[in-house]
Design a protein around this motif. Structure first.
Motif, mmCIF file in Angstrom:
data_model
loop_
_atom_site.group_PDB
_atom_site.id
_atom_site.type_symbol
_atom_site.label_atom_id
_atom_site.label_comp_id
_atom_site.label_asym_id
_atom_site.label_seq_id
_atom_site.Cartn_x
_atom_site.Cartn_y
_atom_site.Cartn_z
ATOM 1 N N ILE A 55 10.933 4.620 -1.792
ATOM 2 C CA ILE A 55 10.513 3.464 -2.586
ATOM 3 C C ILE A 55 11.551 2.354 -2.468
ATOM 4 N N ASN A 56 12.828 2.704 -2.552
ATOM 5 C CA ASN A 56 13.899 1.713 -2.434
ATOM 6 C C ASN A 56 13.881 1.030 -1.065
ATOM 7 N N SER A 70 0.833 -1.206 0.000
ATOM 8 C CA SER A 70 0.000 0.000 0.000
ATOM 9 C C SER A 70 0.870 1.259 0.000
ATOM 10 N N GLU A 71 1.890 1.268 0.853
ATOM 11 C CA GLU A 71 2.819 2.413 0.892
ATOM 12 C C GLU A 71 3.535 2.585 -0.440
ATOM 13 N N LEU A 72 3.941 1.480 -1.021
ATOM 14 C CA LEU A 72 4.656 1.518 -2.297
ATOM 15 C C LEU A 72 3.774 2.091 -3.404
ATOM 16 N N ARG A 73 2.523 1.631 -3.474
ATOM 17 C CA ARG A 73 1.593 2.168 -4.485
ATOM 18 C C ARG A 73 1.401 3.663 -4.304
ATOM 19 N N SER A 74 1.243 4.089 -3.067
ATOM 20 C CA SER A 74 1.035 5.506 -2.771
ATOM 21 C C SER A 74 2.237 6.344 -3.212
ATOM 22 N N LEU A 75 3.434 5.868 -2.888
ATOM 23 C CA LEU A 75 4.645 6.602 -3.280
ATOM 24 C C LEU A 75 4.832 6.620 -4.793
ATOM 25 N N GLN A 76 4.525 5.517 -5.457
ATOM 26 C CA GLN A 76 4.667 5.469 -6.908
ATOM 27 C C GLN A 76 3.676 6.407 -7.589
#
Length: 184
Positions: free
Chosen positions: A54-55, A22-28
């Motif tokens: 992201i990394n 979820s965090e990754l999708r938001s940051l992307q």
């Protein structure tokens, strides 16, 4: 008890993976929506900070997936009574499950420390058996029992030290642990 520990760890890792995704999708999405403004340096700094986040999340996701894979292997880990990866160990200082670095876990009102063989305590335990002793931080640990699965599925085996095997209170506790319930 070992089955409950593995189930709890699996549940924790799976929910952590959901959070990370979820965090990754938001940051992307945030990265994709950023448009270049007149303040170029500010924009580049913001994009770089987002990329670093992201990394970090990708590295944490990779670790969670690795731990889930390791957990699947440990479910049916077999041993000959020697402490190694996948062993549930009872000492005079508490229960330890040797898997990967996780920390404290509470199962049926019992605290279990989940740690890796590379941890200081895990490294000291590695290769020991019931009845052995080791010292850590000026405290002496006595290995009371090593819980593991036998070569036959569904059959739990416990290795006990001689003194522990003669203690009626310990025998009651071991029966309770093996059956997966805690008596009141």
């Amino acid at each position: 008890m070992k089955t409950k520990i593995i189930a709890s760890l699996k549940s924790h890792l799976e929910s952590r993976l959901e959070e990370l995704n979820s965090e990754l999708r938001s940051l992307q999405e945030s990265l994709a929506e950023d448009t270049k403004s007149s303040a170029g340096d500010k924009f580049e700094t913001s994009r770089e900070m987002t990329q670093q986040e992201i990394n970090k999340i990708e590295a944490q996701t990779e670790l969670c997936l690795k731990n889930l894979s390791e957990l699947a292997k440990l479910k049916n880990a077999e041993t000959d009574g020697v402490i190694r990866q996948g062993a549930l160990v009872q000492t005079n200082m508490g229960f330890y499950f040797l898997a990967f670095a996780h920390g404290k876990l509470s199962i049926d009102d019992q605290t279990v420390f989940v740690l890796s063989l590379e941890s200081p305590v895990g490294a000291l335990m590695n290769g020991l058996s019931a009845g052995d002793k080791f010292a850590f931080n000026m405290r002496e640990f006595n290995v009371l029992a090593v819980f593991f699965r036998s070569l036959k599925p569904q059959q739990g085996i416990v290795a006990l030290s001689e003194n522990t095997a003669r203690n009626p209170q310990c025998i009651g506790l071991f029966r309770m642990v093996i059956s997966g319930r805690r008596q009141r």
